[in-house]
Write a protein that holds these residues in place. Structure first.
Motif, PDB file in Angstrom:
ATOM      1  N   THR A  32       0.822  -1.134   0.045  1.00  0.00           N
ATOM      2  CA  THR A  32       0.027  -0.118   0.006  1.00  0.00           C
ATOM      3  C   THR A  32       0.835   1.232  -0.082  1.00  0.00           C
ATOM      4  O   THR A  32       0.310   2.181  -0.577  1.00  0.00           O
ATOM      5  CB  THR A  32      -0.905   0.085   1.180  1.00  0.00           C
ATOM      6  OG1 THR A  32      -0.315   0.020   2.446  1.00  0.00           O
ATOM      7  CG2 THR A  32      -1.929  -1.227   1.153  1.00  0.00           C
ATOM      8  N   SER A  33       1.952   1.170   0.516  1.00  0.00           N
ATOM      9  CA  SER A  33       2.906   2.464   0.625  1.00  0.00           C
ATOM     10  C   SER A  33       3.056   2.893  -0.822  1.00  0.00           C
ATOM     11  O   SER A  33       3.296   4.258  -0.945  1.00  0.00           O
ATOM     12  CB  SER A  33       4.191   2.175   1.402  1.00  0.00           C
ATOM     13  OG  SER A  33       4.793   3.209   1.741  1.00  0.00           O
ATOM     14  N   PRO A  34       3.625   2.180  -1.616  1.00  0.00           N
ATOM     15  CA  PRO A  34       3.964   2.893  -3.012  1.00  0.00           C
ATOM     16  C   PRO A  34       2.748   3.467  -3.602  1.00  0.00           C
ATOM     17  O   PRO A  34       2.768   4.145  -4.242  1.00  0.00           O
ATOM     18  CB  PRO A  34       4.565   1.808  -3.822  1.00  0.00           C
ATOM     19  CG  PRO A  34       4.992   0.650  -2.984  1.00  0.00           C
ATOM     20  CD  PRO A  34       3.974   0.766  -1.622  1.00  0.00           C
ATOM     21  N   LEU A  35       1.493   2.824  -3.392  1.00  0.00           N
ATOM     22  CA  LEU A  35       0.150   3.272  -4.074  1.00  0.00           C
ATOM     23  C   LEU A  35      -0.123   4.650  -3.420  1.00  0.00           C
ATOM     24  O   LEU A  35      -0.429   5.486  -4.068  1.00  0.00           O
ATOM     25  CB  LEU A  35      -0.933   2.135  -3.545  1.00  0.00           C
ATOM     26  CG  LEU A  35      -0.864   0.908  -4.323  1.00  0.00           C
ATOM     27  CD1 LEU A  35      -1.967   0.057  -3.784  1.00  0.00           C
ATOM     28  CD2 LEU A  35      -0.732   0.998  -5.943  1.00  0.00           C
ATOM     29  N   LYS A  36       0.130   4.662  -1.909  1.00  0.00           N
ATOM     30  CA  LYS A  36      -0.254   6.063  -1.445  1.00  0.00           C
ATOM     31  C   LYS A  36       0.683   7.340  -2.007  1.00  0.00           C
ATOM     32  O   LYS A  36       0.425   8.205  -1.875  1.00  0.00           O
ATOM     33  CB  LYS A  36      -0.084   5.960   0.166  1.00  0.00           C
ATOM     34  CG  LYS A  36      -1.192   5.145   0.760  1.00  0.00           C
ATOM     35  CD  LYS A  36      -1.069   5.011   2.327  1.00  0.00           C
ATOM     36  CE  LYS A  36      -1.951   4.271   2.889  1.00  0.00           C
ATOM     37  NZ  LYS A  36      -1.805   3.954   4.482  1.00  0.00           N
ATOM     38  N   GLN A  39       1.400   9.896  -7.703  1.00  0.00           N
ATOM     39  CA  GLN A  39       0.958  10.771  -7.977  1.00  0.00           C
ATOM     40  C   GLN A  39      -0.131  11.023  -9.127  1.00  0.00           C
ATOM     41  O   GLN A  39       0.231  10.627  -9.935  1.00  0.00           O
ATOM     42  CB  GLN A  39       1.992  12.086  -8.318  1.00  0.00           C
ATOM     43  CG  GLN A  39       2.881  12.199  -7.117  1.00  0.00           C
ATOM     44  CD  GLN A  39       2.091  12.964  -5.932  1.00  0.00           C
ATOM     45  OE1 GLN A  39       1.091  13.906  -6.210  1.00  0.00           O
ATOM     46  NE2 GLN A  39       2.472  12.167  -4.648  1.00  0.00           N
ATOM     47  N   PRO A  40      -1.431  10.842  -8.755  1.00  0.00           N
ATOM     48  CA  PRO A  40      -1.819  11.184  -7.390  1.00  0.00           C
ATOM     49  C   PRO A  40      -2.083  10.138  -6.781  1.00  0.00           C
ATOM     50  O   PRO A  40      -1.845   8.822  -7.400  1.00  0.00           O
ATOM     51  CB  PRO A  40      -3.554  11.769  -7.832  1.00  0.00           C
ATOM     52  CG  PRO A  40      -3.726  11.017  -9.117  1.00  0.00           C
ATOM     53  CD  PRO A  40      -2.268  10.909  -9.743  1.00  0.00           C
ATOM     54  N   LYS A  58       5.223   0.304 -12.711  1.00  0.00           N
ATOM     55  CA  LYS A  58       6.198   1.161 -13.014  1.00  0.00           C
ATOM     56  C   LYS A  58       6.552   2.279 -11.743  1.00  0.00           C
ATOM     57  O   LYS A  58       7.218   2.845 -11.863  1.00  0.00           O
ATOM     58  CB  LYS A  58       5.980   2.013 -14.355  1.00  0.00           C
ATOM     59  CG  LYS A  58       6.234   1.260 -15.814  1.00  0.00           C
ATOM     60  CD  LYS A  58       5.840   2.075 -16.994  1.00  0.00           C
ATOM     61  CE  LYS A  58       6.135   1.425 -17.967  1.00  0.00           C
ATOM     62  NZ  LYS A  58       5.691   1.722 -19.248  1.00  0.00           N
ATOM     63  N   LEU A  59       5.423   2.079 -10.883  1.00  0.00           N
ATOM     64  CA  LEU A  59       5.511   2.908  -9.625  1.00  0.00           C
ATOM     65  C   LEU A  59       6.687   2.694  -8.917  1.00  0.00           C
ATOM     66  O   LEU A  59       6.946   1.516  -8.974  1.00  0.00           O
ATOM     67  CB  LEU A  59       4.193   2.831  -8.854  1.00  0.00           C
ATOM     68  CG  LEU A  59       3.078   3.469  -9.242  1.00  0.00           C
ATOM     69  CD1 LEU A  59       1.867   2.981  -8.575  1.00  0.00           C
ATOM     70  CD2 LEU A  59       2.981   5.010  -9.468  1.00  0.00           C
ATOM     71  N   PRO A  60       7.383   3.703  -8.405  1.00  0.00           N
ATOM     72  CA  PRO A  60       8.626   3.306  -7.523  1.00  0.00           C
ATOM     73  C   PRO A  60       8.305   2.661  -6.379  1.00  0.00           C
ATOM     74  O   PRO A  60       7.378   2.860  -5.654  1.00  0.00           O
ATOM     75  CB  PRO A  60       8.965   4.730  -7.408  1.00  0.00           C
ATOM     76  CG  PRO A  60       8.495   5.685  -8.298  1.00  0.00           C
ATOM     77  CD  PRO A  60       7.039   4.969  -8.524  1.00  0.00           C
ATOM     78  N   GLY A  61       9.073   1.508  -6.361  1.00  0.00           N
ATOM     79  CA  GLY A  61       8.652   0.610  -4.947  1.00  0.00           C
ATOM     80  C   GLY A  61       7.527  -0.398  -5.232  1.00  0.00           C
ATOM     81  O   GLY A  61       7.074  -1.217  -4.161  1.00  0.00           O
ATOM     82  N   PHE A  62       6.949  -0.401  -6.631  1.00  0.00           N
ATOM     83  CA  PHE A  62       5.923  -1.331  -6.611  1.00  0.00           C
ATOM     84  C   PHE A  62       6.326  -2.323  -7.702  1.00  0.00           C
ATOM     85  O   PHE A  62       6.476  -2.121  -8.938  1.00  0.00           O
ATOM     86  CB  PHE A  62       4.616  -0.830  -7.021  1.00  0.00           C
ATOM     87  CG  PHE A  62       3.570  -1.402  -6.961  1.00  0.00           C
ATOM     88  CD1 PHE A  62       2.597  -1.459  -5.933  1.00  0.00           C
ATOM     89  CD2 PHE A  62       2.954  -2.060  -8.223  1.00  0.00           C
ATOM     90  CE1 PHE A  62       1.432  -2.154  -5.763  1.00  0.00           C
ATOM     91  CE2 PHE A  62       1.848  -2.663  -7.969  1.00  0.00           C
ATOM     92  CZ  PHE A  62       1.055  -2.962  -7.016  1.00  0.00           C
ATOM     93  N   ALA A  63       6.671  -3.618  -7.379  1.00  0.00           N
ATOM     94  CA  ALA A  63       6.988  -4.616  -8.469  1.00  0.00           C
ATOM     95  C   ALA A  63       6.098  -5.438  -8.713  1.00  0.00           C
ATOM     96  O   ALA A  63       4.857  -5.515  -8.151  1.00  0.00           O
ATOM     97  CB  ALA A  63       8.275  -5.238  -7.875  1.00  0.00           C
ATOM     98  N   ALA A  64       6.318  -6.429  -9.758  1.00  0.00           N
ATOM     99  CA  ALA A  64       5.253  -7.340 -10.095  1.00  0.00           C
ATOM    100  C   ALA A  64       4.641  -8.258  -9.084  1.00  0.00           C
ATOM    101  O   ALA A  64       3.488  -8.654  -8.812  1.00  0.00           O
ATOM    102  CB  ALA A  64       5.906  -8.222 -11.138  1.00  0.00           C
TER     103      ALA A  64
END
Length: 102
Positions: A32-36, A39-40, A58-64
């Motif tokens: 959940t942290s990378p989702l929070k 942006q947005p 592709k979000l930083p800290g969010f992998a497959a």
């Protein structure tokens, strides 16, 4: 064909304004942290369904692996964990007990 996060959210039938932690209480901070931090920020099912699977990873800290956990939590409750795991890995045509399918 593997279902997207948006497809699974639509199937769940929950309101778009449902907070992620309410819809998927087993999700860890690591998911959940990378989702929070996006942006947005992605904090509700509606926010999440607006993102493609490709954009999420592709979000930083969010992998497959994070995407797989999201999909597992969004899968219908009656779906056995092994079946969900196989589907999330793109192996939904593999028949258990049929080593030829592996």
């Amino acid at each position: 064909m593997e279902e997207s996060v948006a497809d699974l959210i639509a199937k769940a039938g929950l309101p778009d304004n449902t907070p992620l932690k309410e819809a998927m209480p087993k999700l860890t901070w690591y998911v959940t942290s990378p989702l929070k931090d996006a942006q947005p920020p992605i904090t509700t099912l509606g926010d999440l369904s607006a993102w493609s699977d490709a954009a999420l990873v592709k979000l930083p800290g969010f992998a497959a692996g994070h995407l797989t956990k999201l999909k597992t939590e969004l899968s219908p409750p009656g779906t056995p964990d092994l079946v969900r795991t196989l589907e999330n890995a793109g192996l939904n045509d593999v028949r258990l007990g049929d080593p030829g399918g592996l």
